[in-house]
Design an enzyme around this catalytic site. Structure first.
Site, PDB file in Angstrom:
ATOM      1  N   SER A 104     -35.357   4.591  13.948  1.00 15.89           N
ATOM      2  CA  SER A 104     -35.492   5.906  14.328  1.00 15.89           C
ATOM      3  C   SER A 104     -35.887   6.138  15.904  1.00 15.89           C
ATOM      4  O   SER A 104     -35.570   7.260  16.328  1.00 15.89           O
ATOM      5  CB  SER A 104     -36.944   6.338  13.545  1.00 15.89           C
ATOM      6  N   GLY A 117     -29.973   3.058   7.634  1.00 16.42           N
ATOM      7  CA  GLY A 117     -30.669   2.063   7.023  1.00 16.42           C
ATOM      8  C   GLY A 117     -31.833   2.252   5.863  1.00 16.42           C
ATOM      9  O   GLY A 117     -31.813   1.616   5.044  1.00 16.42           O
ATOM     10  N   HIS A 118     -32.593   3.592   6.069  1.00 12.93           N
ATOM     11  CA  HIS A 118     -33.236   3.971   5.155  1.00 12.93           C
ATOM     12  C   HIS A 118     -32.763   4.233   3.970  1.00 12.93           C
ATOM     13  O   HIS A 118     -33.247   3.800   2.804  1.00 12.93           O
ATOM     14  CB  HIS A 118     -34.336   5.025   5.405  1.00 12.93           C
TER      15      HIS A 118
END
Length: 281
Positions: free
Chosen positions: A188, A36-37
């Protein structure tokens, strides 16, 4: 790859690079980078001359000390992931004292009620902490654009409000949610789930998709009741909230109107780990 831990040194470096048409993109993160990051970073690279990724686990946005202590941290792994994309990415990874000096305390903001619902209702002071670190990053880095995932849609709306309140010349870019193969929104915190429950946690997104379908023909109340009832059949999944709101105000919806935009939000505890997600309706 350049890594800065000092605000002063980063500002000096940026001053030497910044020109009239030079654009800087910022991707604020708390580390423990996932796909996603990475999607945010790649979009930022495609739209800017320079990209800065901040990696800072911000203590003032945690209302649960245990959650802060258990939050995954691995700067070397994060750097390696970023190097696999580009060696030109700049990393800003300050220690806590560099951001807060001797007083770890958040500022207080008036977000016109955006911070009082959903996450704000269950995480007191959370968005003041978010606002504090984002204002600090924007002030130090002065980016042209900043990128945030829509998984934290409420946070995205609040950061847009922050830039308006403080008159910060930063364009806020909301990016689509990146999901695991079972639909679970990447986070995370997913790393802390057992393999079994991580697989079963696809239930959360599946519920959102079905709720979206039901919202077409059913009332808001009927959809809410259906979601609450559904989670009663899954004892390992503790539903904290499910709500449907207007997109702009984040106010709960009582009755649907044809020309309004709506979004459904959910928070669920799985194995003591808090997972959030949302979907446009």
């Amino acid at each position: 790859m350049l890594v800065f831990t000092s605000k002063t040194k980063l500002k000096s470096f940026l001053k030497s690079k910044r020109t009239k048409n030079y654009t800087i993109g910022l991707v604020p993160t708390m580390g423990a980078l996932h796909l996603g990051h990475i999607s945010l970073v790649k979009q930022a690279i495609s739209e800017n001359d320079m990209v800065i990724v901040s990696i800072f686990v911000n203590p003032t946005q945690f209302n649960n000390k245990e959650d802060l202590l258990k939050y995954p941290k691995d700067l070397k792994s994060d750097q390696k992931q970023l190097e696999n994309i580009s060696n030109d990415i700049v990393v800003f990874a300050p220690p806590v004292f560099e951001v807060y000096s001797n007083k770890v305390k958040s500022k207080s903001y008036n977000f016109n009620g955006l911070d009082k619902v959903m996450e704000g209702e269950f995480r007191e002071g959370h968005f003041n902490g978010v606002g504090t670190i984002i204002e600090e990053l924007f002030t130090v880095i002065m980016p042209n654009k900043a990128y945030f995932g829509e998984k934290d849609f409420q946070q995205l709306q609040i950061i847009k409000k922050l830039t308006a309140i403080k008159k910060l010349p930063v364009q806020i870019i909301g990016c689509p949610i990146v999901r695991e193969s079972n639909g679970l929104a990447m986070s995370s915190r997913n790393e802390r789930l057992s393999k079994k429950l991580r697989k079963e946690a696809g239930l959360i997104y599946e519920t959102l998709v079905l709720a979206k379908q039901k919202f077409v023909a059913q009332s808001t109340k009927q959809v809410l009741e259906w979601v609450e009832k559904r989670f009663m059949d899954y004892p390992e999944f503790n539903l904290e909230y499910f709500t449907i709101t207007q997109v702009d105000t984040l106010r709960k919806v009582q009755r649907k109107h044809r020309n309004k935009k709506y979004r459904a939000f959910i928070a669920v505890y799985v194995q003591g780990i808090r997972l959030i997600d949302n979907i446009a309706l």
